[in-house]
Design an enzyme around this catalytic site. Structure first.
Site, mmCIF file in Angstrom:
data_model
loop_
_atom_site.group_PDB
_atom_site.id
_atom_site.type_symbol
_atom_site.label_atom_id
_atom_site.label_comp_id
_atom_site.label_asym_id
_atom_site.label_seq_id
_atom_site.Cartn_x
_atom_site.Cartn_y
_atom_site.Cartn_z
ATOM 1 N N LYS A 1 15.150 9.443 7.938
ATOM 2 C CA LYS A 1 13.869 9.982 8.413
ATOM 3 C C LYS A 1 12.710 9.119 7.922
ATOM 4 O O LYS A 1 12.899 8.260 7.044
ATOM 5 C CB LYS A 1 13.707 11.426 7.921
ATOM 6 C CG LYS A 1 13.639 11.565 6.403
ATOM 7 C CD LYS A 1 13.705 13.036 5.972
ATOM 8 C CE LYS A 1 13.648 13.154 4.460
ATOM 9 N NZ LYS A 1 13.905 14.538 3.999
ATOM 10 N N TYR B 1 -14.184 -1.937 -9.627
ATOM 11 C CA TYR B 1 -14.973 -0.711 -9.474
ATOM 12 C C TYR B 1 -15.029 0.084 -10.774
ATOM 13 O O TYR B 1 -14.014 0.235 -11.474
ATOM 14 C CB TYR B 1 -14.353 0.191 -8.402
ATOM 15 C CG TYR B 1 -14.676 -0.210 -6.990
ATOM 16 C CD1 TYR B 1 -15.995 -0.272 -6.531
ATOM 17 C CD2 TYR B 1 -13.648 -0.518 -6.098
ATOM 18 C CE1 TYR B 1 -16.275 -0.632 -5.222
ATOM 19 C CE2 TYR B 1 -13.921 -0.866 -4.784
ATOM 20 C CZ TYR B 1 -15.248 -0.930 -4.355
ATOM 21 O OH TYR B 1 -15.518 -1.274 -3.066
HETATM 22 C C1 LIG Z 1 14.912 14.494 3.010
HETATM 23 C C2 LIG Z 1 16.100 15.367 3.016
HETATM 24 C C3 LIG Z 1 17.327 14.907 2.485
HETATM 25 C C4 LIG Z 1 17.418 13.621 1.682
HETATM 26 O O1 LIG Z 1 16.853 13.858 0.403
HETATM 27 P P1 LIG Z 1 16.779 12.741 -0.739
HETATM 28 O O2 LIG Z 1 16.187 13.441 -1.916
HETATM 29 O O3 LIG Z 1 15.854 11.681 -0.220
HETATM 30 O O4 LIG Z 1 18.151 12.232 -0.965
HETATM 31 C C5 LIG Z 1 18.446 15.693 2.670
HETATM 32 N N1 LIG Z 1 18.364 16.898 3.297
HETATM 33 C C6 LIG Z 1 17.207 17.383 3.780
HETATM 34 C C7 LIG Z 1 17.192 18.720 4.446
HETATM 35 C C8 LIG Z 1 16.024 16.644 3.647
HETATM 36 O O5 LIG Z 1 14.861 17.138 4.117
#
Ligand SMILES: *Cc1c(COP(=O)(O)O)cnc(C)c1O
Length: 344
Positions: free
Chosen positions: A33, A240
């Protein structure tokens, strides 16, 4: 070179997947994702396909379509957020598998020939059917032959947290006797041990080299061009708010990347370094939108580029400096960087 160069080591991602897969007895899918956690989902998915991955997870249907174009027909691509209104053509055209999260989504999918999985809420209260909702729909759902039942842990990166075992129990109780493959663990859940692995695991951040996968290989290298260097006298301030002041005659390099490139402003003032070859040069002063400044007094020569991310300083180090997690550093990686892929 006037923008940074981000090198993404796809072979390291593949090695991290192999290590996570063997840590859970060959049950690992891959979460790609958010554009593969900023590492470019099509490149990551293609490389992992070559490694043997046949199940991918994305957050939304649009991401699923992009992954489908990259991996071709065959692999399963599940969508965490499920079928959202208007997604039907995209889901059908790219043979995506939405996860049902709510009674409304169940109504849209059940009774059609759309393949689906189900996400159950075992105690995180974010996505998924509540136990009572699932109980009410269970017969209809099972009659529709779901491909997968999943749930997600709220506290997996705190192994001693009571919530982990409580969610495991809740998920097992809800799914007992269903005969449908079950998945609970993301990266942190894999580290919790075999009780949590069930039929499939869903590592994300660990693939990309992040905590809590302690044995991860570094995936990213970020080289940044030095725009100019100057000498500052003791007592002079840099940047800054005059937040950093020289205590010795110092050489300051001004480097072309800032918070608009994902170098969170909160990283400034901490312990981060930029590397001139092997020599660590402290990041000094505040992070600005397009620029950071480093104290390169101890570098052998005036550096033309400086390295912010490598195997000595990883996304977790940047995360710690900014008070956040590796996931946020990865998904903030800037669009201005030139991207190079190793192992494509
Ligand atoms: C993002 C997500 C994962 C992966 O999680 P990580 O901590 O990046 O390994 C797995 N399952 C769901 C439902 C998620 O939203």
């Amino acid at each position: 070179m006037s923008t940074g160069r981000l090198t993404i080591d796809l072979d390291a991602i593949a090695a991290n997947w192999r290590a996570l897969d063997s840590a859970c007895g060959g049950r690992a899918a891959a979460v790609v994702k958010a554009d593969g956690y900023g590492c470019h989902a099509p490149a990551v998915a293609r490389r992992l396909l070559r490694e043997g991955v046949r199940t991918f997870f994305v957050a939304v249907a649009e991401e699923g379509a992009e992954v489908r174009r990259a991996v071709g027909p065959g692999p399963d691509i599940f969508i965490f957020s499920g079928p959202c209104p208007g997604d039907e053509p995209l889901i059908a055209a790219h043979a995506l598998i939405p996860l049902i999260n709510s009674p409304a989504q169940a109504r849209d999918v059940l009774g059609t020939d759309q393949p689906f999985g189900v996400q159950l809420d075992s105690g995180m209260n974010r996505l998924g059917l509540e136990p009572a909702e699932f109980a009410a729909l269970k017969d209809a759902i099972l009659a529709g032959r779901p491909q997968l039942l999943i749930s997600h842990l709220a506290c997996a990166d705190t192994p001693e947290h009571r919530q982990n075992a409580a969610q495991l129990r809740a998920f097992i109780t809800m799914t007992e006797g269903t005969d449908v493959p079950r998945s609970l663990a993301a990266t942190g859940g894999i580290m919790l041990g075999p009780d949590y692995h069930l039929d499939m695991t869903r590592p994300g951040v660990g693939l990309y080299g992040g905590h809590p996968f302690a044995g991860a290989r570094a995936v990213l290298r970020l080289d940044l061009p030095v725009i100019q260097t100057r000498t500052v006298a003791p007592g002079e301030a840099v940047g800054y708010g005059m937040a950093w002041r020289a205590v010795r005659p110092s050489v300051i390099a001004t480097v072309a990347a800032g918070y608009a490139d994902g170098l969170l402003r909160a990283m400034g003032g901490g312990t981060l370094r930029l590397f001139a070859d092997d020599i660590p040069c402290p990041l000094v002063g505040r992070v600005s939108m397009d620029l950071i400044t480093a104290d390169v007094t101890d570098a052998a020569d005036l550096p033309r580029t400086l390295t912010l991310l490598n195997h000595r300083q990883t996304v977790d180090d940047l995360a710690q400096a900014a008070g956040t997690i590796g996931h946020e550093i990865l998904t903030s990686l800037g669009s201005r960087y030139a991207r190079l892929y190793k192992g494509a």
